[in-house]
Write a protein that holds these residues in place. Structure first.
Motif, PDB file in Angstrom:
ATOM      1  N   GLU A 225      -4.034  -4.434  -4.748  1.00 44.19           N
ATOM      2  CA  GLU A 225      -3.677  -4.789  -3.374  1.00 44.19           C
ATOM      3  C   GLU A 225      -4.010  -6.250  -3.094  1.00 44.19           C
ATOM      4  OE1 GLU A 225      -4.684  -3.612   1.269  1.00 44.19           O
ATOM      5  OE2 GLU A 225      -5.674  -2.510  -0.348  1.00 44.19           O
TER       6      GLU A 225
ATOM      7  N   HIS B 102      -2.400  -0.182  -0.979  1.00 48.53           N
ATOM      8  CA  HIS B 102      -3.433   0.143   0.002  1.00 48.53           C
ATOM      9  C   HIS B 102      -3.661   1.652   0.075  1.00 48.53           C
ATOM     10  CE1 HIS B 102      -5.810  -0.282   3.665  1.00 48.53           C
ATOM     11  NE2 HIS B 102      -5.120   0.760   4.130  1.00 48.53           N
TER      12      HIS B 102
ATOM     13  N   THR C 106     -10.868  -3.586  -0.529  1.00 51.11           N
ATOM     14  CA  THR C 106      -9.516  -3.831  -1.023  1.00 51.11           C
ATOM     15  C   THR C 106      -9.551  -3.776  -2.542  1.00 51.11           C
ATOM     16  OG1 THR C 106      -9.058  -5.235   0.865  1.00 51.11           O
ATOM     17  CG2 THR C 106      -7.622  -5.498  -1.030  1.00 51.11           C
TER      18      THR C 106
ATOM     19  N   ASN D 153      -5.297   2.988  -2.853  1.00 50.46           N
ATOM     20  CA  ASN D 153      -6.648   2.412  -2.987  1.00 50.46           C
ATOM     21  C   ASN D 153      -6.852   1.776  -4.361  1.00 50.46           C
ATOM     22  OD1 ASN D 153      -9.094   1.715  -1.872  1.00 50.46           O
ATOM     23  ND2 ASN D 153     -10.111   3.576  -2.578  1.00 50.46           N
TER      24      ASN D 153
END
Length: 158
Positions: A64, A154, A60, A157
């Motif tokens: 995020e 997400h 993660t 990334n």
């Protein structure tokens, strides 16, 4: 195609002893068939395990994580308008971001920018700040923006 069959064919009868002798030469020490209740024999040669395609673990990103932690903070402590923190401990969107980030670091700034960008996508370009957008919308509308921002972070990334 013409095929003739006569009752008196020229086939040689099968000699069962001849076949048995031939099979003994091919396999001089035959092993009996395993019984249905017997355990399967262990393989004599090592077998290679099948290769399984494993997806690499995805970490993660800090944006995020900040957004996810801030939304969890809102879920736990409550959401409010018109103040950073109300008397019951609920926070507005910017207050939740600050609590999740811990400091005004890069992840905090990027998460805020992504949240405001998503707010503008959903509610129009007129919003200049997170507090002004937060104070002008319902809890469900605010949550929708948070969830979309988390999905974008997400997929990006970050």
């Amino acid at each position: 195609m013409n095929t003739r069959t006569n009752s008196g064919t020229d086939f040689t009868p099968i000699d069962q002893d001849l076949y048995a002798a031939a099979f003994r030469r091919l396999d001089p020490d035959p092993t009996p068939e395993p019984a249905a209740t017997a355990a399967p024999a262990a393989p004599t040669a090592p077998t290679q395990a099948p290769l399984i395609a494993v997806q690499p673990a995805r970490l993660t990103g800090p944006v995020e994580k900040t957004l996810t932690d801030a939304l969890a903070f809102l879920d736990t402590h409550g959401w409010t308008r018109y103040s950073l923190i109300n008397t019951e401990g609920a926070r507005c969107s910017i207050g939740a971001l600050r609590a999740a980030a811990g400091a005004r670091n890069t992840a905090y700034c990027d998460a805020g920018n992504l949240l405001l960008d998503e707010a503008r996508r959903q509610h129009g370009k007129k919003w200049q700040t997170i507090p002004s957008w937060n104070d002008s919308h319902s809890g469900a509308q605010v949550r929708s923006v948070w969830e979309a921002a988390i999905r974008r972070a997400h997929h990006m990334n970050i």
